[in-house]
Design a protein around this motif. Structure first.
Motif, PDB file in Angstrom:
ATOM      1  N   ALA A  38       0.814  -1.217   0.000  1.00 39.01           N
ATOM      2  CA  ALA A  38       0.000   0.000   0.000  1.00 39.01           C
ATOM      3  C   ALA A  38       0.847   1.267   0.000  1.00 39.01           C
ATOM      4  CB  ALA A  38      -0.942   0.001   1.204  1.00 39.01           C
ATOM      5  N   SER A  39       2.122   1.160   0.369  1.00 40.37           N
ATOM      6  CA  SER A  39       2.994   2.342   0.422  1.00 40.37           C
ATOM      7  C   SER A  39       3.629   2.674  -0.920  1.00 40.37           C
ATOM      8  CB  SER A  39       4.096   2.134   1.470  1.00 40.37           C
ATOM      9  OG  SER A  39       3.538   2.004   2.757  1.00 40.37           O
ATOM     10  N   ASP A  40       3.425   1.813  -1.927  1.00 39.30           N
ATOM     11  CA  ASP A  40       3.973   2.082  -3.261  1.00 39.30           C
ATOM     12  C   ASP A  40       3.274   3.273  -3.899  1.00 39.30           C
ATOM     13  OD1 ASP A  40       5.679  -0.053  -3.004  1.00 39.30           O
ATOM     14  OD2 ASP A  40       4.546  -1.383  -4.356  1.00 39.30           O
ATOM     15  N   GLU A  41       4.011   3.974  -4.766  1.00 38.94           N
ATOM     16  CA  GLU A  41       3.396   5.030  -5.570  1.00 38.94           C
ATOM     17  C   GLU A  41       2.455   4.389  -6.583  1.00 38.94           C
ATOM     18  OE1 GLU A  41       3.628   8.395  -5.538  1.00 38.94           O
ATOM     19  OE2 GLU A  41       4.864   8.342  -3.723  1.00 38.94           O
ATOM     20  N   ALA A  42       1.282   4.968  -6.756  1.00 36.32           N
ATOM     21  CA  ALA A  42       0.317   4.443  -7.718  1.00 36.32           C
ATOM     22  C   ALA A  42       0.600   5.010  -9.098  1.00 36.32           C
ATOM     23  CB  ALA A  42      -1.097   4.792  -7.294  1.00 36.32           C
ATOM     24  N   THR A  43       0.675   4.131 -10.082  1.00 36.54           N
ATOM     25  CA  THR A  43       0.911   4.577 -11.466  1.00 36.54           C
ATOM     26  C   THR A  43      -0.383   4.656 -12.258  1.00 36.54           C
ATOM     27  OG1 THR A  43       1.309   2.293 -12.184  1.00 36.54           O
ATOM     28  CG2 THR A  43       3.228   3.574 -11.481  1.00 36.54           C
ATOM     29  N   GLY A  44      -1.376   3.894 -11.854  1.00 36.58           N
ATOM     30  CA  GLY A  44      -2.660   3.861 -12.530  1.00 36.58           C
ATOM     31  C   GLY A  44      -3.541   2.809 -11.882  1.00 36.58           C
ATOM     32  N   VAL A  45      -4.842   2.946 -12.050  1.00 41.57           N
ATOM     33  CA  VAL A  45      -5.776   2.017 -11.424  1.00 41.57           C
ATOM     34  C   VAL A  45      -6.690   1.413 -12.493  1.00 41.57           C
ATOM     35  CG1 VAL A  45      -7.621   1.737  -9.726  1.00 41.57           C
ATOM     36  CG2 VAL A  45      -5.751   3.341  -9.275  1.00 41.57           C
ATOM     37  N   LEU A  46      -6.732   0.089 -12.524  1.00 47.90           N
ATOM     38  CA  LEU A  46      -7.611  -0.633 -13.435  1.00 47.90           C
ATOM     39  C   LEU A  46      -8.750  -1.235 -12.616  1.00 47.90           C
ATOM     40  CD1 LEU A  46      -7.914  -1.632 -16.435  1.00 47.90           C
ATOM     41  CD2 LEU A  46      -6.823  -3.753 -15.664  1.00 47.90           C
ATOM     42  N   VAL A  47      -9.975  -0.967 -13.002  1.00 41.45           N
ATOM     43  CA  VAL A  47     -11.147  -1.458 -12.264  1.00 41.45           C
ATOM     44  C   VAL A  47     -11.809  -2.563 -13.076  1.00 41.45           C
ATOM     45  CG1 VAL A  47     -13.351  -0.851 -11.208  1.00 41.45           C
ATOM     46  CG2 VAL A  47     -11.467   0.807 -11.210  1.00 41.45           C
TER      47      VAL A  47
ATOM     48  N   ILE B  80      -5.096  -2.906  -9.125  1.00 40.89           N
ATOM     49  CA  ILE B  80      -6.329  -3.433  -9.707  1.00 40.89           C
ATOM     50  C   ILE B  80      -7.389  -3.430  -8.614  1.00 40.89           C
ATOM     51  CG2 ILE B  80      -7.480  -5.468 -10.645  1.00 40.89           C
ATOM     52  CD1 ILE B  80      -4.846  -6.264 -11.949  1.00 40.89           C
ATOM     53  N   VAL B  81      -8.493  -2.769  -8.882  1.00 42.42           N
ATOM     54  CA  VAL B  81      -9.636  -2.798  -7.966  1.00 42.42           C
ATOM     55  C   VAL B  81     -10.668  -3.721  -8.592  1.00 42.42           C
ATOM     56  CG1 VAL B  81     -11.463  -1.468  -6.847  1.00 42.42           C
ATOM     57  CG2 VAL B  81      -9.190  -0.455  -7.170  1.00 42.42           C
TER      58      VAL B  81
ATOM     59  N   TYR C 183      -7.024  -5.166  -4.939  1.00 36.58           N
ATOM     60  CA  TYR C 183      -7.920  -4.783  -3.847  1.00 36.58           C
ATOM     61  C   TYR C 183      -9.340  -5.185  -4.227  1.00 36.58           C
ATOM     62  CZ  TYR C 183     -10.170  -1.737  -0.330  1.00 36.58           C
ATOM     63  OH  TYR C 183     -10.908  -1.244   0.723  1.00 36.58           O
ATOM     64  N   ALA C 184     -10.032  -5.921  -3.338  1.00 36.18           N
ATOM     65  CA  ALA C 184     -11.392  -6.399  -3.613  1.00 36.18           C
ATOM     66  C   ALA C 184     -12.403  -5.733  -2.693  1.00 36.18           C
ATOM     67  CB  ALA C 184     -11.455  -7.912  -3.447  1.00 36.18           C
ATOM     68  N   VAL C 185     -13.592  -5.420  -3.240  1.00 35.51           N
ATOM     69  CA  VAL C 185     -14.639  -4.775  -2.440  1.00 35.51           C
ATOM     70  C   VAL C 185     -15.783  -5.725  -2.085  1.00 35.51           C
ATOM     71  CG1 VAL C 185     -14.140  -2.453  -3.253  1.00 35.51           C
ATOM     72  CG2 VAL C 185     -15.753  -3.858  -4.529  1.00 35.51           C
TER      73      VAL C 185
ATOM     74  N   THR D 204     -21.356  -2.735 -11.657  1.00 31.06           N
ATOM     75  CA  THR D 204     -20.657  -2.349 -10.428  1.00 31.06           C
ATOM     76  C   THR D 204     -19.320  -1.690 -10.722  1.00 31.06           C
ATOM     77  OG1 THR D 204     -21.711  -4.189  -9.265  1.00 31.06           O
ATOM     78  CG2 THR D 204     -19.783  -3.202  -8.230  1.00 31.06           C
ATOM     79  N   LYS D 205     -18.567  -2.240 -11.665  1.00 28.62           N
ATOM     80  CA  LYS D 205     -17.249  -1.672 -11.956  1.00 28.62           C
ATOM     81  C   LYS D 205     -17.375  -0.254 -12.528  1.00 28.62           C
ATOM     82  CE  LYS D 205     -16.684  -3.927 -16.506  1.00 28.62           C
ATOM     83  NZ  LYS D 205     -15.814  -4.829 -17.310  1.00 28.62           N
ATOM     84  N   ASN D 206     -18.446   0.009 -13.281  1.00 25.94           N
ATOM     85  CA  ASN D 206     -18.675   1.369 -13.787  1.00 25.94           C
ATOM     86  C   ASN D 206     -18.888   2.335 -12.628  1.00 25.94           C
ATOM     87  OD1 ASN D 206     -19.849  -0.795 -15.650  1.00 25.94           O
ATOM     88  ND2 ASN D 206     -19.638   0.915 -17.069  1.00 25.94           N
ATOM     89  N   TYR D 207     -19.650   1.875 -11.625  1.00 27.80           N
ATOM     90  CA  TYR D 207     -19.909   2.703 -10.448  1.00 27.80           C
ATOM     91  C   TYR D 207     -18.598   3.024  -9.717  1.00 27.80           C
ATOM     92  CZ  TYR D 207     -21.465   3.946  -5.731  1.00 27.80           C
ATOM     93  OH  TYR D 207     -21.647   4.580  -4.520  1.00 27.80           O
ATOM     94  N   ILE D 208     -17.741   2.027  -9.575  1.00 23.79           N
ATOM     95  CA  ILE D 208     -16.471   2.233  -8.867  1.00 23.79           C
ATOM     96  C   ILE D 208     -15.613   3.260  -9.584  1.00 23.79           C
ATOM     97  CG2 ILE D 208     -14.320   1.133  -8.115  1.00 23.79           C
ATOM     98  CD1 ILE D 208     -15.961  -1.478  -7.792  1.00 23.79           C
ATOM     99  N   VAL D 209     -15.520   3.146 -10.916  1.00 28.49           N
ATOM    100  CA  VAL D 209     -14.736   4.112 -11.697  1.00 28.49           C
ATOM    101  C   VAL D 209     -15.312   5.517 -11.542  1.00 28.49           C
ATOM    102  CG1 VAL D 209     -14.126   4.843 -14.036  1.00 28.49           C
ATOM    103  CG2 VAL D 209     -13.847   2.456 -13.370  1.00 28.49           C
TER     104      VAL D 209
END
Length: 364
Positions: free
Chosen positions: A32-41, A61-62, A96-98, A334-339
């Motif tokens: 979790a301490s890594d720098e984020a480069t991008g998020v794929l949902v 990845i979410v 990461y899972a919701v 659901t993934k659209n909502y998260i984005v």
């Protein structure tokens, strides 16, 4: 921005404490301490999705479903779960899972389901039990406003559509400190009678540490007297499934065709028609056979869910129309909502909707 900053926003959207006990939500791989480069949902963090993340330079990845659901004793790449985990770790990708944390949220999976169908007057179908707690504490009148406001700011006193709810009653408190005490009123060894206000507030159990911190930091007493109770009340805004109403009643065939179109379902399995119009609808994204009786008790004319077995269709008993629209289909938006949620909260960062269709069920 670090990955943990994004995870903090995700926990605002779907508090992990809302998840069911059997579930495995939160950070599954990565630092979790890594720098984020991008998020794929995505819906499912399969190997193909991890390849997509690599290609699109996303190191977080979410996903909705947790790729790690039960414990692994070996990671040798012999199945799709192990291969996904190996590839994620090799490429420093956090997952990461919701899942049920978002299932249980009042604006989560089932509200999304209802919104797609245009349902109004929505309510939780199965409110969450054993989730509300009550704090009782006592203070002097001069400390009342500061302390009570601090408890409200920490999340106490929310009941349905109301906030800052409390009950306050006046009484007489007594105490006598020993030689090591430092009382707010009186001196060590003196028996003191003082006017006190009893404050009672309810809160969601995952907020307990935050509530107690606010209590101790804003109370004037050296020793804070308080009690916490677990209540039997169900939580009307947290829970599985949802009910809502169509604008206009529909006959059963028209209703199923409407659902098929709106949810982009390839096919719908359903129980025998009841001959009644459909007005009140119950929904539960994913596997929802356990909620059939709840849907009937709620007075629903139809119950939409997934993963129904042969004999479970009998449970409709002519009381409602039971329809299995497919697991993926019932959760597909659901993934659209998260984005959308993440983009609104962090507008200056790249949140990408996965292009991979991870539905394992195919139709002719």
């Amino acid at each position: 921005m670090k990955i943990k900053d994004i995870l903090s926003v995700l926990e605002q959207m779907a508090p992990l404490a809302y998840a069911e006990d059997f579930d495995n939500v939160g950070l599954l791989t990565g630092n979790a301490s890594d720098e984020a480069t991008g998020v794929l949902v995505c819906h499912d963090a399969l190997e193909t999705v991890i390849n997509e993340a690599i290609t699109k330079n996303c190191n977080l990845i979410v996903c909705f479903h947790p790729i790690l659901f039960s414990g692994l004793k070996k990671i040798t790449g012999k199945n799709y779960v192990e291969r996904s985990i190996i590839k994620a770790i090799k490429n420093d990708i956090a997952i990461y899972a919701v899942h049920t944390a978002l299932d249980n949220h009042k604006n989560g999976v089932n509200k999304i389901f209802c919104d797609v169908l245009g349902l109004t007057n929505t309510k939780i179908l199965i409110p969450k039990e054993n989730y509300i707690r009550k704090l009782v504490t006592y203070t002097i009148p001069e400390n009342l406003e500061k302390l009570r406001n601090a408890l409200f700011d920490a999340g106490a006193g929310n009941i349905g559509n109301y906030e800052n709810c409390s009950f306050n009653s006046q009484g007489l408190g007594t105490y006598q400190g020993n030689e090591n005490s430092n009382p707010e009123i009186g001196i060590p060894g003196e028996f003191v009678e003082a006017k006190e206000i009893k404050i009672e507030v309810t809160f969601e159990k995952h907020l307990e540490a935050k509530i107690l911190k606010a209590l101790f930091n804003n109370h004037v007493y050296e020793e804070v007297a308080y009690e916490i109770y677990s209540l039997n009340n169900t939580h009307q805004n947290i829970g599985l499934g949802m009910t809502g109403e169509l604008e206009e009643p529909m006959d059963e065939t028209a209703f199923l065709n409407f659902v098929k179109e709106k949810m982009d379902a390839n096919g719908i399995r359903h129980s025998a028609f009841t001959g009644k119009k459909i007005k009140k609808v119950a929904v539960l994204g994913g596997s929802g056979s356990f909620a059939i009786k709840s849907a009937i008790a709620a007075g629903a004319d139809a119950f939409l869910t997934a993963d129904l077995k042969y004999h479970q269709f009998y449970e409709a008993e002519g009381k409602l129309l039971l329809a299995d629209i497919g697991h993926f289909e019932s959760e597909r938006y659901t993934k659209n909502y998260i984005v959308d949620y993440l983009t609104k909260k962090i507008p200056n960062f790249a949140f990408i909707l996965s292009e991979e269709n991870t539905n394992p069920v195919k139709y002719l």
